[in-house]
Design a protein around this motif. Sequence first.
Motif, PDB file in Angstrom:
ATOM      1  N   GLU A 242      -7.678   0.491  -3.341  1.00 29.88           N
ATOM      2  CA  GLU A 242      -7.251  -0.435  -2.687  1.00 29.88           C
ATOM      3  C   GLU A 242      -8.270  -1.714  -2.443  1.00 29.88           C
ATOM      4  O   GLU A 242      -9.609  -1.517  -2.387  1.00 29.88           O
ATOM      5  CB  GLU A 242      -7.220   0.023  -1.270  1.00 29.88           C
TER       6      GLU A 242
ATOM      7  N   SER B  98       0.766  -1.255  -0.116  1.00 30.38           N
ATOM      8  CA  SER B  98      -0.136  -0.140  -0.005  1.00 30.38           C
ATOM      9  C   SER B  98       0.808   1.157   0.057  1.00 30.38           C
ATOM     10  O   SER B  98       0.563   2.152  -0.522  1.00 30.38           O
ATOM     11  CB  SER B  98      -1.013  -0.051   1.309  1.00 30.38           C
TER      12      SER B  98
ATOM     13  N   ASP C 182      -4.045  -1.718  -5.840  1.00 30.78           N
ATOM     14  CA  ASP C 182      -3.153  -2.041  -4.600  1.00 30.78           C
ATOM     15  C   ASP C 182      -3.932  -3.426  -3.872  1.00 30.78           C
ATOM     16  O   ASP C 182      -5.062  -3.395  -3.609  1.00 30.78           O
ATOM     17  CB  ASP C 182      -3.242  -1.171  -3.476  1.00 30.78           C
ATOM     18  N   THR C 183      -3.217  -4.677  -4.401  1.00 30.56           N
ATOM     19  CA  THR C 183      -3.894  -5.875  -3.683  1.00 30.56           C
ATOM     20  C   THR C 183      -2.615  -6.871  -3.400  1.00 30.56           C
ATOM     21  O   THR C 183      -1.588  -6.273  -3.174  1.00 30.56           O
ATOM     22  CB  THR C 183      -4.571  -6.283  -5.059  1.00 30.56           C
TER      23      THR C 183
ATOM     24  N   ARG D 108     -11.417   2.805  -1.824  1.00 28.73           N
ATOM     25  CA  ARG D 108     -11.366   1.609  -1.061  1.00 28.73           C
ATOM     26  C   ARG D 108     -12.890   0.843  -0.874  1.00 28.73           C
ATOM     27  O   ARG D 108     -13.848   1.715  -0.779  1.00 28.73           O
ATOM     28  CB  ARG D 108     -10.780   1.714   0.402  1.00 28.73           C
TER      29      ARG D 108
ATOM     30  N   SER E 144      -7.830  -2.251   5.611  1.00 32.36           N
ATOM     31  CA  SER E 144      -7.371  -1.108   5.056  1.00 32.36           C
ATOM     32  C   SER E 144      -6.241  -0.391   5.592  1.00 32.36           C
ATOM     33  O   SER E 144      -6.006  -0.167   6.621  1.00 32.36           O
ATOM     34  CB  SER E 144      -8.537  -0.126   4.847  1.00 32.36           C
TER      35      SER E 144
END
Length: 251
Positions: free
Chosen positions: A77, A59, A134-135, A112, A84
């Motif tokens: 995200e 992240s 973002d994963t 997100r 998160s």
Amino acid sequence: MTAHSVAELREAWRAIGAGEFAHGPRSAPIAWSAATTWTPAPGERVVAVVGCAGGVGASTVALALATATGVPARVVECCSPLASGFSATANAELGTEGLWRRGSRGDVLLERPATGDSTVPVPTESSVEWTFVDTNWATVSGPGAGWLGSVLRTLDDVVLVTNATVPGVRRLESCAELLGRDAMGVVVGHPAKRWPRPVKVAAAGIPARVHLADFPLDPRLRVTGLTPDPLPTPLLKAAQNVLALLRKEPT
């Protein structure tokens, strides 16, 4: 303790008032999209930033890359709200759009998931020039990955993120082998020239098609997590180096 935004606290209070946290029958959950593909907008360049394991800094890398572009960009995200890394990162909360909660940091839009369903919804349309998804490897390659699986299969730009340890580097090697094509490998920690010998030995097994780049580990962020404060300069410089490699034409 995880910090939560005012918007998230308001949403929690709304849910309590609606009886969604009460015992017994609950309101029906939001139906998340089960779409297996996602088409970015024209002119939108998409980069998958994939953590090879949890807690390796994917992240932070994604946010640094989006910030370093210097143009309108966003980070999408793809994890549950409880996991998160962006709950206290935005300078301004922008509420929800569809199934996504949105916030901003200058030219960077943060999106997100708004609920904790196991299926990640398809991203909203956007006019940004860069999108960083973002994963993590388990989410993007596991059963029911949906559009995330198609992202990994079809995107030209994949950044695999790990940490500068022997298990971390071995995990990067495994993910690179499973990916089976060119990728960037970002190793968070000490610069490569300062890696302990066992880490250097492990890194020798990474396929040559993976271009390695090191990325600094900021001591303050290790304690506070991502906040609305500007990212440290060394992280942005490292992100600019990664972007320079991504911007090169394929050979």
